[in-house]
Design an enzyme around this catalytic site. Structure first.
Site, mmCIF file in Angstrom:
data_model
loop_
_atom_site.group_PDB
_atom_site.id
_atom_site.type_symbol
_atom_site.label_atom_id
_atom_site.label_comp_id
_atom_site.label_asym_id
_atom_site.label_seq_id
_atom_site.Cartn_x
_atom_site.Cartn_y
_atom_site.Cartn_z
ATOM 1 N N HIS A 90 0.723 -1.445 0.007
ATOM 2 C CA HIS A 90 -0.086 -0.102 -0.091
ATOM 3 C C HIS A 90 0.844 1.274 0.071
ATOM 4 O O HIS A 90 0.381 2.389 -0.275
ATOM 5 C CB HIS A 90 -1.222 -0.044 1.096
ATOM 6 N N ASP A 226 1.427 -7.689 2.037
ATOM 7 C CA ASP A 226 1.410 -6.342 1.734
ATOM 8 C C ASP A 226 2.743 -5.811 1.809
ATOM 9 O O ASP A 226 3.419 -5.232 2.702
ATOM 10 C CB ASP A 226 0.644 -5.573 3.070
ATOM 11 N N SER A 672 3.951 2.002 8.590
ATOM 12 C CA SER A 672 3.717 1.114 7.397
ATOM 13 C C SER A 672 5.085 1.101 6.746
ATOM 14 O O SER A 672 5.712 1.864 6.260
ATOM 15 C CB SER A 672 2.771 1.678 6.468
HETATM 16 N N1 ARG Z 1 -5.127 0.284 7.417
HETATM 17 C C1 ARG Z 1 -3.787 0.272 6.966
HETATM 18 C C2 ARG Z 1 -3.099 1.511 7.138
HETATM 19 O O1 ARG Z 1 -3.569 2.481 7.906
HETATM 20 C C3 ARG Z 1 -3.659 -0.291 5.506
HETATM 21 C C4 ARG Z 1 -4.359 0.857 4.611
HETATM 22 C C5 ARG Z 1 -4.457 0.318 3.087
HETATM 23 N N2 ARG Z 1 -5.297 -0.646 2.972
HETATM 24 C C6 ARG Z 1 -6.642 -0.620 2.670
HETATM 25 N N3 ARG Z 1 -7.450 -1.742 2.131
HETATM 26 N N4 ARG Z 1 -7.581 0.350 2.542
HETATM 27 O O2 ARG Z 1 -2.611 2.449 6.228
HETATM 28 N N1 GLU Z 2 -1.309 1.010 7.661
HETATM 29 C C1 GLU Z 2 -0.782 2.125 8.352
HETATM 30 C C2 GLU Z 2 0.178 3.152 7.705
HETATM 31 O O1 GLU Z 2 -0.040 3.226 6.517
HETATM 32 C C3 GLU Z 2 -0.108 1.612 9.738
HETATM 33 C C4 GLU Z 2 -1.363 1.252 10.337
HETATM 34 C C5 GLU Z 2 -1.385 1.922 11.819
HETATM 35 O O2 GLU Z 2 -2.061 2.961 11.566
HETATM 36 O O3 GLU Z 2 -0.637 1.332 12.668
HETATM 37 O O4 GLU Z 2 1.174 3.703 8.342
#
Ligand code: ARG
Ligand code: GLU
Length: 737
Positions: A90, A226, A672
């Site tokens: 991502h 990921d 991330s």
């Molecule tokens: N929760 C993760 C973050 O905060 C991954 C986000 C990307 N993935 C998604 N399905 N939207 O960035």
């Molecule tokens: N997916 C999150 C990011 O893009 C990390 C997840 C979180 O917030 O801990 O940094």
């Protein structure tokens, strides 16, 4: 009087600590690498086999030399002596998308450069290595008078920061940032080396890199692969240089070794990366504002918006593609806030903050001169003032701007200004060409019918009791009629109308823009926001920031005073500001600077009778497989490897193919792509998410419920090597088996 109670209770408290088994809480915190000496003993007790100096040093190569800021908001790590970098899928997503077309659909099919020559340059992508960080608090704050107004203070600090940056940066090679810590009670300077020739090397297909999509996002058990792979290229002498085919793979000062030996539940881990933002030291009023105003309003608005988008995506496959990334972005925040609200409620964060505030106020009474007296009531008042303008700001962000045509129409204001000669920095042809490009990009992923449905829905705000209020006002009170003109007549909701208009555009055509009903509406709502709402929000925010700075200073002083006796009096759990009982300092909130978070591999119990094991395997991918649901499609090649249990050296001791695991490391957005290291400092995973039940850790961490989610490095290498056959990449790495 105070001293006597103080002493008695300190003794009491120490006894209580011992009674608690002498275990010091180990999980919460995002620590400053420069000051890691302070954590060293504890980290070693928990399983670290390195010294703080092995992790961060400016005198010799250390692990920090293998960690980068990846792009604008992620972390990455160097894993070979030829500048190979791992981060999340991502985080690499927009670059993979940039290189994708109908003929080369790398998003869907994945991409693997067979040789270095095939690695793809990514304009706009940079990685930053931290060369050094320094405490510059004295240079920044000495002589700043407490009687300064906030504006005087800000101007003086900006000027000092600028002077420092100029003195330490080298044009085109390094970048210097001076960053406030503890709400401006301390300042640190960061010197980064910036590489801008970064190329895409490999990415798994989205049904691996995004497996589970938004349904599984923020969730455990998780099976998302990921990750994506990039390479840093350098110019002459291995130094940063703009893209050139002559550039060579960068030779890093340090790269991470990869450990395939795995981990057990309870094993020590640390995450080394760039957490973006936390707010652990807010007052109860600040938390209340998030819990009762900000989060609910945003959640309700996005619930409605997502309902409209999802329904349209289900009906029409073209819309599904057009709105996939948008829906993911909207849903990401939405889901996190829902988890955050539940977590704050469950932990009674407001109640425990109020208890703490009583302690704080008692303590300030006992001080001579009372430097912090009155700060809490003042904060309370400041939040009350904020509440009013904040509501309008959220309505603007989450309701008014939800139909995309509004922001798009407003962006043509620049063309008007250039046409009228009000903006001289740009020629009319340039402005026009810019608009044409913008229009092409905008309409590619735009569906006017969906946008209209969003608009109609967002006019109203839904309340907790199910009632509605109208939150968007129209010049024309008749909603149906307004929609007809916006979506039936405006230039900005139809690609053909806009194209033919731009084709016949001349310097006088701006009048047509200014007469356009949607433009007129957009100009009005933006005008109100920019000139009335935002200045008020900023003013309130300035007030809060200044009080919060004082409150933070007080919280630090209380911690350092060692008067934790009072903690026992109210029977508080030593979390939040009370966590570092007896230690020298509180960890600073995350601010997108390099931090170390440490904890252990650990499962958890999210609900009564439920226990989650700390790791998942490929079995779960097969359980979730559903060829009819886009997010759960499994590639034939993966099924074949699964059927033959052909995991090679990447299987765990039980012969399973591990996919992801969870731990107690305190992380947030920005982490991330961060490397997850074991006690020896070798790479065992890549951080990519948190569990939903623990997303309140940005405000209050709880070691029972907060888990970060990491990709198992063995699954990452299995995909690269066995699935994709990109064995040349694995051969570059230093692998411990
Ligand atoms: N929760 C993760 C973050 O905060 C991954 C986000 C990307 N993935 C998604 N399905 N939207 O960035
Ligand atoms: N997916 C999150 C990011 O893009 C990390 C997840 C979180 O917030 O801990 O940094």
């Amino acid at each position: 009087m105070f001293m006597k109670i103080f002493l008695q209770k300190t003794i009491l408290f120490s006894c209580a600590l011992i009674a608690m088994g002498g275990t010091v809480r180990a999980d919460e915190g995002m620590w400053v690498p420069l000051l890691l000496q302070r954590n060293q003993a504890q980290m070693q007790r928990l399983g670290l086999q390195l010294t703080a100096d092995d992790i961060y040093s400016i005198n010799h190569s250390s692990l920090k030399d293998a960690v980068v800021i990846f792009g604008g908001g992620c972390t990455g790590e160097v894993v070979s002596d030829q500048g190979l970098v791992l981060t999340n899928h991502h985080c690499g997503f927009s670059y993979i998308q940039y290189h994708s077309s109908v003929e080369h659909d790398y998003l869907t099919n994945g991409f693997w450069a067979a040789t270095m020559d095939e690695e793809l340059p990514c304009p706009g992508l940079a990685v930053r290595f931290l060369k050094e960080m320094r405490d510059v608090t004295h240079s920044m704050l000495d002589g700043i008078d407490a009687r300064y107004t906030e504006n005087q203070r800000r101007d003086s600090i900006q000027a000092r920061g600028k002077r420092l940056s100029e003195a330490f940066s080298q044009e085109g090679k390094t970048e210097v940032k001076v960053v406030p810590f503890y709400y401006g009670n301390q300042y640190y300077m960061f010197i980064y080396e910036v590489f801008t020739d970064v190329r895409l090397v490999g990415a798994p297909p989205s049904n691996i890199g995004k497996f589970g999509g938004d349904t599984d996002n923020w969730m455990w058990p998780r099976h998302t692969g990921d990750f994506s792979v990039f390479r840093i290229y350098a110019g002459k002498d291995n130094t940063p240089a703009p893209y050139s085919p002559d550039n060579k793979p960068y030779k890093p000062l340090r790269y991470l070794k990869i450990d395939l030996r795995g981990y057990e539940e309870g094993d020590f881990t640390f995450v080394f990366g760039y957490p973006g933002r936390t707010q652990e030291y807010l007052s109860s009023f600040g938390v209340r504002q998030i819990l009762e105003q900000e989060d609910p309003m945003r959640i309700a608005a996005r619930t409605a918006r997502l309902e409209v988008i999802k329904a349209a995506m289900e009906k029409d496959p073209a819309v599904r593609i057009q709105y996939a990334a948008k829906a993911a972005g909207i849903a990401n925040g939405w889901k996190k806030w829902i988890g955050e609200v539940k977590g704050i409620q469950r932990l009674n964060v407001i109640g425990s903050k109020q208890d703490y505030e009583k302690i704080f106020e008692d303590w300030t009474q006992s001080l001579n001169g009372e430097p912090y007296a009155g700060v809490l009531p003042a904060l309370k008042k400041a939040y009350e003032e904020m509440a009013v303008c904040q509501t309008e700001a959220i309505v603007f962000q989450e309701h008014i701007l939800a139909p995309e045509a509004v922001g798009f129409a407003y962006s043509f204001k620049k063309l008007c200004r250039v046409s009228k000669g009000e903006e001289t920095g740009m020629k009319l042809e340039e402005a026009l060409a810019e608009c044409e490009r913008k229009a092409e990009k905008f309409f590619k992923d735009y569906n006017a019918e969906v946008d209209r449905a969003i608009f109609e829905r967002m006019i109203f705000q839904t309340h907790a009791d199910g009632s509605f209020t109208q939150v968007i006002d129209f010049p024309d009170k008749n909603v149906g009629k307004a929609m007809e003109t916006f979506y039936g007549k405006s230039l900005f909701t139809d690609p053909d109308r806009l194209r033919s208009f731009l084709n016949r555009y001349n310097a006088a055509s701006y009048k047509e823009i200014e007469k356009d009903p949607l433009f007129k509406y957009a100009d009005e709502v933006y005008g109100r926001y920019l000139h009335a709402v935002r200045p008020l929000v900023l003013q309130c925010q300035k007030q809060i920031d200044s009080l919060q700075r004082l409150y933070m200073k007080g919280q630090m002083a209380l911690t350092e005073s060692g008067d934790f006796a009072t903690v026992m009096r109210v029977g508080l759990k030593p979390v939040g500001p009370l966590r570092n009982v007896g230690s020298e300092q509180l960890y600073p909130d995350a601010n997108f600077t390099l931090r170390v978070a440490y904890g252990k591999v650990a499962g958890f119990s999210p609900a009564d009778a439920v226990y989650y094991r700390p790791y998942t395997t490929i079995e779960g991918i097969m359980e979730k497989e559903d060829p009819g649901i886009y997010d759960y499609v499994v590639e034939d090649r993966l099924k074949e490897l699964y059927a033959n249990k052909d995991y090679g050296r990447y299987a765990n001791a039980l012969g399973e193919m591990p996919v992801a695991f969870v731990g107690t490391n305190h992380t947030t957005g920005g982490n991330s792509g961060s490397p997850v290291l074991n006690g020896e400092g070798n790479l065992i995973g890549i951080n990519f998410d948190r569990c939903w039940e623990g997303t309140m850790s940005d405000i209050r961490y709880d070691s029972e419920m907060c888990r970060n989610i990491m990709l198992d490095i063995r699954y990452c290498l299995f995909i690269i090597d066995k699935f994709a056959g990109a064995t040349r990449l694995v051969e570059e790495m230093d692998i411990i088996e």
